[in-house]
Design an enzyme around this catalytic site. Structure first.
Site, short mmCIF file in Angstrom:
data_model
loop_
_atom_site.label_atom_id
_atom_site.label_comp_id
_atom_site.label_asym_id
_atom_site.label_seq_id
_atom_site.Cartn_x
_atom_site.Cartn_y
_atom_site.Cartn_z
N LEU A 104 0.82 -1.21 0.00
CA LEU A 104 0.00 0.00 0.00
C LEU A 104 0.85 1.25 0.00
O LEU A 104 0.44 2.30 -0.47
CB LEU A 104 -0.89 0.03 1.24
CG LEU A 104 -1.99 -1.02 1.33
CD1 LEU A 104 -2.62 -1.01 2.70
CD2 LEU A 104 -3.04 -0.77 0.26
N GLY A 125 6.13 3.86 4.73
CA GLY A 125 6.23 4.95 5.69
C GLY A 125 7.61 5.00 6.29
O GLY A 125 8.49 4.22 5.91
N GLY A 126 7.80 5.89 7.22
CA GLY A 126 9.10 6.05 7.83
C GLY A 126 9.52 4.84 8.64
O GLY A 126 10.68 4.68 8.97
N GLY A 141 8.69 1.65 7.78
CA GLY A 141 8.69 0.43 6.99
C GLY A 141 7.50 0.36 6.05
O GLY A 141 6.61 1.22 6.09
N PRO A 142 7.49 -0.65 5.17
CA PRO A 142 6.42 -0.77 4.18
C PRO A 142 5.11 -1.25 4.80
O PRO A 142 5.10 -1.89 5.84
CB PRO A 142 6.96 -1.81 3.21
CG PRO A 142 7.92 -2.61 4.01
CD PRO A 142 8.49 -1.71 5.04
N VAL A 143 4.00 -0.93 4.12
CA VAL A 143 2.67 -1.36 4.57
C VAL A 143 2.04 -2.21 3.48
O VAL A 143 2.07 -1.84 2.31
CB VAL A 143 1.76 -0.15 4.85
CG1 VAL A 143 0.45 -0.60 5.45
CG2 VAL A 143 2.45 0.83 5.77
N ASP A 177 4.88 12.21 13.34
CA ASP A 177 4.88 12.08 11.88
C ASP A 177 3.47 12.24 11.34
O ASP A 177 3.00 11.44 10.53
CB ASP A 177 5.48 10.73 11.47
CG ASP A 177 5.87 10.73 9.99
OD1 ASP A 177 5.93 11.81 9.38
OD2 ASP A 177 6.11 9.64 9.44
#
Ligand SMILES: *[C@@H]1O[C@H](CO)[C@@H](O)[C@H](O)[C@H]1NC(C)=O
Ligand SMILES: *[C@@H]1O[C@H](CO)[C@@H](O)[C@H](O)[C@H]1NC(C)=O
Ligand SMILES: *[C@@H]1O[C@H](CO)[C@@H](O)[C@H](O)[C@H]1NC(C)=O
Ligand SMILES: *[C@@H]1O[C@H](CO)[C@@H](O)[C@H](O)[C@H]1NC(C)=O
Ligand SMILES: *[C@@H]1O[C@H](CO)[C@@H](O)[C@H](O)[C@H]1NC(C)=O
Ligand SMILES: *[C@@H]1O[C@H](CO)[C@@H](O)[C@H](O)[C@H]1NC(C)=O
Ligand SMILES: *[C@@H]1O[C@H](CO)[C@@H](O)[C@H](O)[C@H]1NC(C)=O
Length: 823
Positions: free
Chosen positions: A510, A513-514, A516-518, A629
C-alpha cells in the site's frame, strides 16, 4: 456547523453620525398616519429608529428596529421575521380593530400585532428604550401591545426573559437563521418552567447550555452573568403574581457615559466590544459527561465520575465517550442505609425533575429527600444570607461541573444520596490521607537524620537506589499478564501474515512509511487487514516491544486506527491494523478528480476528527503520545470518510516516550516538521500541533506544503497562506474545486486556527485542547497569528540537501525522511 453563542456586547457609542438621513422621520403611527417603506419612526431622544430594511445580501424587505446612532445598521428587533415582503410596497398602519399591521399594496397582511384588546384612539410610538408600543389615547404604562414581549435575538436593558403566566407569553430569544435571514434559527434561550426554574439555551430541540437556576443572587451555572459594573439581572419567581421572569438591568452609574449594551448571538459586530460570551468552554457543553459525572477543566480528561460512582461502560469511558455517564458503585437500597455525600462548588445539575419548597431549611430538606426513594440529591434553593429553601432532584443528575473550590462567588453545595458504605469509604480515605501525611512527615524527619549521620554510606546507598528504580520502571511498564486475556490483541504467526499478504507481494504493497512498508492483506476469515512491517531500527528488545504494542492497542478512539495485533518472529516485527477502504487523505485532497468527493462539510469533519484524535493522544490517553509524523498520508479514511490517525504509537515504539525531549534521531516528514524539531531535534506536543496546522492548510487549499508552487513568489504553502492572511485575502486560499460547497466563515476560522498552529515560536502555538475549542466555537475570539515557521521553501540547515532531494520527487506521495543529526 453553525455554533452561535450568547454574547454580551458593550459599545462606547463612538459614532454620533446618523447615516439614515435620507429617510423621512415620523413621530408616531395613528389611524391617519402610516409608515411607508422609506419612512422611519424615530424615538423621542433619537436612540432608536424603526423602518424597512433588507438584511445582508437579501433583497427581501423587513420591518425592524435599529440603533439610530450607530453607523453600521444594528438590528435589535424584527417584526415580520418569517414573512418578508418581496418589494418595497409595504405599509405599516393601524387597522380597524386598532392593531398594528404590515400590508402590501393589495392589502395582504404580512404581520400583525394581534392584540386581543381593542384601542379607542390607537397610537404607536417608539420609546427610547427601543420598545415599540401600542397605546390607547397615549395612556402611560398601559400598553395594549409592546415589542419587548416578542424579543428577536437581542435582549435590551429593561427587557424580560421568561414567562408571563397570566397571558401565557414565553419571552425568549432566538437567533437569526443567517445574516441574510432574520427568521428564527436553531438557537433559542429562555427560562424553563421546571420545579426549580432555570435558564436554558436550546439548539433545535436539544439543550445546548444551561445558565442554571436562579439562586437568589445570580444564575448559578453562569458566574459570567453575575452582577457586575455594567449590568445585572433581576429575577421574579412568583406564581401567584403570575410571572417567572428575569429582567436585564443596566448599571446606571456606568451607563450615563453612553454605554449601549445588548445580548445577542448574531456573531461579531464591528464597533462593539465583546464583554462576555457563553458557553465559555468545553465543560459548558450540556451533558458532556453524562450522568453522575463532573466536568472539570483542570482535570484530564475533563470528565470524572463523582465520588462513589464508576463509569457505566468503562471501555467507552476510556475512549472519551462519556455519553453513558457513571453509575453507583454500591446501589441504593432505599431503606435506612442511605446517606448524603456533600460536594462543593458545583454547577447544580439540570433541574428538569426538581421540586422546591422555599420555606424549608436544609435539615428538613434532607428528611424530605429521604422520604422518597427516587430523590437523588438536595440543595439550598436560595443562597442569600445563610441560605434557605430546599430543592430536591429526582432521577439522574446530569450536567454537573466543577467551579474553582476557593472562590466565594461561584458554585454551590450539593448533597447527593449514596449508600452509607460509600460514606464510610470516603471518611476512611480521608483518615488514611491524614495517616499517610503523618507517616510521611515522620519518615522525612527520619531520613534527614539518617542521611546526616551516615553520610559516608552515601555512595553505597546511591547504588541501591539506582537498582531500585530500575525495578520500579520495569513493573510500571509491564502489563499485568492476567489482563492479557481481556485484550483483543492477537499474536499472529508469520505464516498467517505471509499468506494473507500473498507473501508480501509488491501488488499488495500500500505504501511505505518512515517505519517500513505497509501491505494489504486478507485473513482466511475474509477480514481485511493492513500490515506494517517495521524496519529493524527499533531501539527496543522484543519484550519491550510487545509491552509497547499491548499498551498502544489499549488506546481506543474513534479517530485512531485500531491495532488488531502484532507478529514477532525472528527478525520480523509487524503490526496488524484494521484496513481502511478509503485509503488515506492525501489520496483525495491532492488529486484533482477525487478531491471533488471531499466537499467542505466532509473536510471540516475530517479536521475535527484529526484534532480530537490528536487531543486524545496528547492529553487524554494514559500514554501521552507525541505522534511526530502527522501528515496527510497518515490520516486514513473509513467508509464514512471519518478520519483515523495511523502510525500513532510509532514514536513510542522507536524509543521516544518523553513529553518533551531532545532526540538525536529525527523521524518525520519535511513540510510537516516544526522548525525546532527539524533543526534542533527538539520535540513536544507543539511539534504535532505544527504538523496539524500544515495539514489544515493543505486541506483548505488542496495543495501540498512541500513542493508548493506559485508564479508570483518563492514561498511555500505556509508562506503563501500567511501572505494572503496579511493582505486580507485569505479566501483565495480555498481549493477552487471546493469553492461552491464552502462556508466562508468556517473556512476563515480553519485558516486562522491553522496559522496559529504553524507559528514559528512553539510557546505561542495553541495546545490541541484549545484547537478543538477554537474550531468548535464560532464566536471564540482568536489571537492574531504571528509569523509561521519555515515559511520559505529553503531553510538554512543541513536539512536543505534533503529538501532539494525531496523536491525533485515531490510528484509521488510525500516521502518520510529519517535524518540523523550529529548530537
Ligand atoms: C403624532 O405626531 C404628529 C406630528 O408628526 C403630532 O402632531 C401628533 O400630535 C402626534 N400624536 C400623538 C398622539 O402623539
Ligand atoms: C443621536 O443622534 C442625534 C443626532 O445625530 C442626537 O440628536 C441624539 O441626541 C443622539 N441620541 C443619543 C441617544 O445619543
Ligand atoms: C401582496 O402579497 C400577496 C401574498 O404574498 C401576493 O400574492 C400579492 O401579489 C402581493 N401584491 C403585490 C401588489 O405585490
Ligand atoms: C393572531 O392570534 C390568533 C389567536 O389569538 C391566531 O390564531 C393567529 O394566528 C394570530 N395571527 C398572527 C398573525 O399572529
Ligand atoms: C455600578 O458600577 C460602579 C462602577 O462603575 C460600581 O461601583 C457599582 O457597584 C455598580 N453597581 C452595581 C449595582 O453593580
Ligand atoms: C414547605 O415547607 C413548610 C415547612 O416545612 C411547610 O409548612 C409547607 O407546607 C411546605 N409547602 C409545600 C408546598 O410543601
Ligand atoms: C417521589 O417523587 C416522585 C417525583 O416527584 C413522585 O412521582 C412519586 O410519587 C414520589 N413517591 C412517593 C412515595 O412520594
Amino acid at each position: 456547523m453553525a455554533n452561535f453563542d450568547f454574547l454580551v456586547y458593550c459599545s462606547m457609542l463612538l459614532c454620533f453620525c446618523s447615516t439614515f438621513t435620507e429617510s423621512i422621520a415620523v413621530n408616531n403611527i395613528t389611524r391617519s398616519q402610516f409608515l411607508r417603506d422609506g419612512q422611519t419612526l424615530v424615538s423621542r431622544l433619537g436612540s432608536f429608529e424603526l423602518g424597512f430594511f433588507s438584511p445582508g445580501k437579501s433583497k427581501n424587505r423587513y420591518v425592524g428596529i435599529w440603533y439610530m446612532n450607530i453607523s453600521v445598521q444594528t438590528l435589535v428587533w424584527v417584526a415580520n421575521r418569517k414573512n418578508p415582503l418581496i418589494d418595497s410596497s409595504g405599509v405599516l398602519r393601524i387597522d380597524v380593530s386598532g392593531n398594528l399591521i404590515l400590508v402590501n399594496q393589495t392589502n395582504n397582511i404580512f404581520w400583525s400585532s394581534n392584540s386581543s384588546r381593542t384601542a379607542e384612539n390607537p397610537v404607536v410610538q417608539l420609546l427610547d428604550s427601543g420598545n415599540l408600543v401600542l397605546q390607547s389615547n397615549l395612556e402611560e404604562e398601559n400598553f395594549l401591545w409592546q415589542s419587548f414581549d416578542y424579543p428577536s435575538d437581542t435582549l435590551l436593558p429593561g427587557m424580560k426573559l421568561g414567562w408571563n403566566l397570566k397571558t401565557g407569553l414565553d419571552h425568549r430569544l432566538s437567533s437569526w437563521k443567517s445574516p441574510d435571514d432574520p427568521s428564527p434559527g436553531d438557537l433559542s434561550y429562555g427560562i424553563e418552567l421546571y420545579g426549580y426554574p432555570e435558564a436554558v439555551m436550546w439548539k433545535g430541540t436539544e439543550e445546548h447550555f444551561r445558565s442554571g437556576p436562579w439562586n437568589g443572587l445570580r444564575y448559578s451555572g453562569a458566574p459570567e452573568l453575575s452582577p457586575n459594573t455594567v449590568f445585572s439581572f433581576t429575577f421574579t419567581d412568583n406564581v401567584e403574581e403570575g410571572s417567572i421572569q428575569s429582567r436585564l438591568v443596566l448599571n446606571q452609574s456606568s451607563s450615563n457615559g453612553g454605554v449601549l449594551q445588548r445580548f445577542t448571538w448574531n456573531g461579531r459586530s464591528s464597533g462593539w466590544q465583546l464583554f462576555l460570551q457563553v458557553p465559555r468552554d468545553y465543560c459548558d457543553t450540556y451533558g458532556l459527561c453524562g450522568a453522575y459525572s463532573n466536568c472539570d477543566t483542570n482535570q484530564s480528561p475533563v470528565c470524572q465520575c463523582l465520588e462513589g460512582f464508576k463509569p457505566k461502560s468503562p471501555a467507552n469511558w476510556d475512549s472519551l465517550d462519556w455519553f453513558d455517564g457513571c453509575v453507583r458503585k454500591t446501589p441504593l437500597d432505599c431503606r435506612n442505609r442511605d446517606g448524603f455525600m456533600k460536594f462543593s462548588s458545583l454547577k447544580l445539575p439540570a433541574t428538569r425533575q426538581t421540586w422546591v419548597n422555599r420555606s424549608m431549611d436544609l435539615k428538613e430538606c434532607k428528611v424530605e429527600c429521604l422520604k422518597n426513594c427516587s430523590c437523588t440529591a438536595y440543595a439550598i434553593a436560595d443562597v442569600r444570607g445563610s441560605g434557605s429553601g430546599c430543592v430536591l432532584w429526582f432521577g439522574d443528575l446530569i450536567d454537573i461541573r466543577q467551579f474553582p473550590i476557593n472562590s466565594a462567588t461561584t458554585g454551590q453545595d450539593l448533597f447527593i444520596r449514596v449508600d452509607s458504605s460509600e460514606l464510610a469509604a470516603q471518611s476512611d480515605s480521608k483518615r488514611k490521607g491524614k495517616l499517610i501525611a503523618t507517616i510521611a512527615a515522620t519518615l522525612v524527619m527520619g531520613i534527614l537524620l539518617l542521611s546526616c549521620s551516615v553520610w559516608y554510606l552515601w555512595k553505597w546507598k546511591n547504588k541501591i537506589r539506582l537498582e531500585g528504580s530500575e525495578v520500579d520502571n520495569g513493573e510500571q511498564d509491564t502489563v499485568d499478564k492476567s489482563h492479557m486475556d481481556d485484550l483483543e490483541l492477537h499474536a499472529f504467526d508469520l505464516a498467517t501474515i505471509a499468506m494473507a499478504t500473498d507473501n508480501f507481494s509488491v501488488s499488495n504493497k500500500l505504501g511505505e512509511g518512515g517505519f517500513g512498508p505497509v501491505y494489504k492483506g486478507e485473513l482466511s476469515n475474509g477480514q481485511e487487514i493492513a500490515v506494517k512491517r517495521l524496519s529493524k531500527n527499533s531501539l527496543q528488545g522484543i519484550d519491550e516491544f510487545k509491552n509497547e504494542v499491548i499498551l498502544i492497542s489499549k488506546l481506543q478512539h474513534r479517530n485512531l486506527v485500531k491495532v488488531l495485533g502484532c507478529c514477532i518472529e525472528g527478525a520480523e516485527t509487524m503490526l496488524i491494523y484494521e484496513y481502511m477502504e478509503n485509503k488515506s487523505l492525501d489520496h483525495y485532497i491532492f488529486d484533482e478528480k477525487r478531491s471533488t468527493l471531499l466537499d467542505w462539510e466532509k473536510r471540516l469533519n475530517i479536521v475535527f476528527g484529526i484534532a480530537r484524535g490528536l487531543l486524545y493522544l496528547h492529553q487524554d490517553s494514559r500514554l501521552r503520545i507525541i505522534h511526530r509524523d502527522l501528515k496527510a498520508s497518515n490520516i486514513l479514511l473509513d467508509c464514512n470518510m471519518e478520519p483515523k490517525i495511523s502510525d500513532f504509537g510509532m514514536a513510542r515504539i522507536f524509543g521516544g516516550d518523553q513529553i518533551e525531549a531532545e532526540t538525536n534521531k529525527v523521524v518525520g516528514t519535511y513540510g510537516y516538521m516544526s522548525p525546532e524539531y527539524a533543526i534542533e531535534g527538539l520535540f513536544s506536543v507543539k511539534s504535532d500541533v505544527f504538523s496539524f496546522g500544515v495539514l489544515v492548510l493543505e486541506m483548505v487549499s488542496g495543495k501540498r506544503n512541500r513542493g508548493f508552487y506559485h508564479p508570483e513568489h518563492q514561498l511555500n504553502l505556509l508562506g503563501h497562506a500567511w501572505k494572503l492572511w496579511n493582505d486580507g485575502k485569505s479566501l483565495e486560499l480555498i481549493d477552487p474545486l471546493m469553492r461552491d460547497s464552502c462556508v466562508a466563515s468556517e473556512v476563515l476560522r480553519c485558516i486562522h486556527v491553522g496559522l496559529l498552529c504553524v507559528q514559528q515560536q512553539m510557546e505561542i502555538r495553541p495546545t490541541m485542547s484549545s484547537v478543538v475549542f477554537m474550531l468548535g466555537s464560532e464566536s471564540a475570539v482568536l489571537p492574531d497569528p504571528r509569523q509561521p515557521g519555515f515559511f520559505t521553501e529553503r531553510f538554512p540547515t543541513k536539512a536543505s540537501s534533503f529538501s532539494s532531494m525531496q523536491h525533485s520527487c515531490s510528484s509521488s506521495n510525500s516521502v518520510t525522511v529519517t535524518l540523523l543529526t550529529g548530537r
